[in-house]
Design a protein around this motif. Structure first.
Motif, short mmCIF file in Angstrom:
data_model
loop_
_atom_site.label_atom_id
_atom_site.label_comp_id
_atom_site.label_asym_id
_atom_site.label_seq_id
_atom_site.Cartn_x
_atom_site.Cartn_y
_atom_site.Cartn_z
N LYS A 128 8.86 7.86 -8.23
CA LYS A 128 10.04 7.17 -7.70
C LYS A 128 9.64 5.96 -6.85
CE LYS A 128 13.10 11.20 -7.63
NZ LYS A 128 13.93 12.10 -6.78
N ARG A 129 8.57 6.11 -6.11
CA ARG A 129 8.10 4.99 -5.29
C ARG A 129 7.55 3.88 -6.19
NH1 ARG A 129 3.92 6.39 -1.24
NH2 ARG A 129 4.84 4.81 0.13
N GLY A 130 6.99 4.26 -7.33
CA GLY A 130 6.53 3.26 -8.28
C GLY A 130 7.68 2.46 -8.85
N VAL A 131 8.77 3.16 -9.20
CA VAL A 131 9.97 2.47 -9.69
C VAL A 131 10.53 1.55 -8.62
CG1 VAL A 131 12.34 2.81 -10.48
CG2 VAL A 131 10.53 4.30 -11.32
N GLN A 132 10.52 2.02 -7.37
CA GLN A 132 10.97 1.19 -6.26
C GLN A 132 10.13 -0.08 -6.15
OE1 GLN A 132 10.36 2.86 -2.28
NE2 GLN A 132 12.39 2.17 -1.69
N THR A 133 8.83 0.05 -6.35
CA THR A 133 7.95 -1.10 -6.32
C THR A 133 8.22 -2.05 -7.47
OG1 THR A 133 6.22 0.24 -5.27
CG2 THR A 133 5.53 -1.84 -6.30
N GLU A 134 8.44 -1.51 -8.66
CA GLU A 134 8.74 -2.35 -9.82
C GLU A 134 10.03 -3.13 -9.62
OE1 GLU A 134 8.38 -0.24 -13.62
OE2 GLU A 134 7.18 1.26 -12.56
N LEU A 135 11.05 -2.48 -9.05
CA LEU A 135 12.32 -3.17 -8.79
C LEU A 135 12.13 -4.28 -7.76
CD1 LEU A 135 14.74 -0.10 -8.70
CD2 LEU A 135 14.61 -1.86 -10.48
N THR B 170 0.85 -1.20 0.00
CA THR B 170 0.00 0.00 0.00
C THR B 170 0.88 1.24 0.00
OG1 THR B 170 -1.66 1.26 1.25
CG2 THR B 170 -0.16 -0.13 2.53
N PRO B 171 0.55 2.25 -0.79
CA PRO B 171 1.36 3.48 -0.78
C PRO B 171 1.07 4.36 0.42
CG PRO B 171 -0.46 3.72 -2.30
CD PRO B 171 -0.52 2.30 -1.79
N LEU B 172 -0.03 4.11 1.12
CA LEU B 172 -0.46 4.95 2.23
C LEU B 172 -0.44 4.13 3.51
CD1 LEU B 172 -3.52 6.57 0.42
CD2 LEU B 172 -1.21 7.52 0.62
N PRO C 210 4.36 -12.86 8.96
CA PRO C 210 3.01 -13.42 8.97
C PRO C 210 2.66 -14.05 7.63
CG PRO C 210 2.91 -11.05 8.68
CD PRO C 210 4.35 -11.38 8.95
N THR C 211 1.53 -14.71 7.58
CA THR C 211 1.08 -15.33 6.33
C THR C 211 0.70 -14.28 5.31
OG1 THR C 211 0.14 -17.06 7.74
CG2 THR C 211 -0.40 -17.13 5.40
N ALA C 212 0.06 -13.21 5.77
CA ALA C 212 -0.28 -12.07 4.91
C ALA C 212 0.31 -10.81 5.53
CB ALA C 212 -1.80 -11.94 4.77
N LEU C 213 1.12 -10.12 4.77
CA LEU C 213 1.82 -8.94 5.28
C LEU C 213 1.40 -7.71 4.48
CD1 LEU C 213 4.03 -7.71 7.14
CD2 LEU C 213 5.66 -8.17 5.29
N VAL C 214 0.93 -6.69 5.20
CA VAL C 214 0.59 -5.40 4.59
C VAL C 214 1.76 -4.46 4.84
CG1 VAL C 214 -1.06 -3.50 4.54
CG2 VAL C 214 -1.84 -5.81 5.12
N THR C 215 2.32 -3.91 3.78
CA THR C 215 3.52 -3.10 3.94
C THR C 215 3.57 -2.00 2.89
OG1 THR C 215 5.93 -3.24 4.26
CG2 THR C 215 4.98 -4.53 2.45
N THR C 216 4.59 -1.17 2.96
CA THR C 216 4.80 -0.08 2.02
C THR C 216 6.00 -0.38 1.13
OG1 THR C 216 6.22 1.06 3.61
CG2 THR C 216 3.86 1.61 3.65
N PRO C 217 6.16 0.34 0.03
CA PRO C 217 7.33 0.08 -0.81
C PRO C 217 8.65 0.24 -0.06
CG PRO C 217 5.72 1.41 -2.01
CD PRO C 217 5.23 1.31 -0.59
#
Length: 281
Positions: free
Chosen positions: A229-236, A142-144, A188-195
């Motif tokens: 930039k955060r999108g590129v970070q996510t793609e990488l 999630t970005p937020l 955990p089995t499901a992890l909610v995180t940021t880039p």
């Protein structure tokens, strides 16, 4: 009767006596039970089709799955990735998340979903439950980080009701140090995180082992990350994960995208042969 000054010894004693009587009265009163934030509904899935269990869960919430949600579930179970583009509040979260839930119900029939494990001396039931839980299978980006807690609650609801031995947690800049320390030992089995938090996890020397059972990455609010930039970070990060998990499925969620094909292709990236990865919208 002579009124005593407020600060006199007698006045102080009287106030203390009255306060003591009030405390005794409060303790004598029955304490109403504290209602839990959410009552767990136990849904029995033994001998049933997984999708029927999920539909029952929706019905218990007074919902009915939309056709696009069931379409995404079928696509996920077929090994596909893609982009979910739907209006806010129409159920994109469960369109993406119920795929791996159905996959687990299919692969681990009822009665085999919660293997017993003894509680070690000095341990707790919560700790034993975490150890018995399935390893990391779903990564939710999630970005937020302000939305992480709500997303975590939404993902946990069907897990609890369907009796899956899964854990759901968040890992952002707001995560408490004790939870971070626990996650260093086991995610955990499901992890909610940021880039940003995901990028830090990928720098660990044992990162490949951490993600060896990962089946799905969901990128929420893809429009917030794309072309940044955060999108590129996510793609990488996705490229790194796909190197370890070539069959990894990726689904993006958004309600405000214009060029859907470009958004999908950017999210899914290219193969080692420089071919565009296929995906649905």
């Amino acid at each position: 009767m002579i009124d005593q000054p407020r600060g006199s010894a007698l006045a102080v004693d009287l106030r203390r006596a009255r306060a003591a009587r009030k405390r005794e009265q409060r303790l004598a009163e029955p304490v109403p039970p504290v209602a839990s934030e959410r009552a767990i509904r136990a849904i029995e899935c033994a001998g049933r089709e997984p999708v029927d269990c999920v539909r029952e869960w929706f019905a218990a919430e007074s919902w009915q799955p939309f056709p696009f949600q069931e379409e995404v579930w079928r696509a996920y179970l077929a090994g596909e990735s893609g982009l979910i583009h739907a209006a806010t509040g129409t159920g994109k979260t469960y369109a993406a998340f119920m795929g791996p839930v159905l996959e687990w119900l299919r692969d681990y029939p009822a009665g085999q979903r919660s293997p017993p494990r003894a509680i070690e001396r000095g341990g707790s039931r919560a700790a034993a439950k975490r150890q018995a839980a399935a390893p990391l299978r779903v990564l939710w980006i999630t970005p937020l980080r302000a939305l992480a807690a709500d997303t975590e609650d939404a993902l946990r609801a069907p897990i609890e009701d369907l009796g899956l031995p899964w854990t759901v947690e968040s890992r952002t800049g707001d995560t408490a140090p004790r939870i971070r320390a626990r996650q260093r030992e086991r995610l955990p089995t499901a992890l909610v995180t940021t880039p940003e938090s995901l990028a830090l996890l990928l720098t660990r020397s044992d990162a490949a082992l951490l993600f060896e059972n990962l089946e799905l990455v969901v990128v929420d609010e893809w429009h917030e990350l794309m072309a940044s930039k955060r999108g590129v970070q996510t793609e990488l990060a996705l490229a790194r994960l796909r190197r370890w998990r070539p069959t990894l499925r990726t689904w993006g969620l958004s309600a405000t995208l214009g060029n859907l094909e470009v958004a999908r292709d950017t999210l899914l990236g290219i193969t080692i042969d420089h071919a565009q990865r296929p995906g649905c919208i």
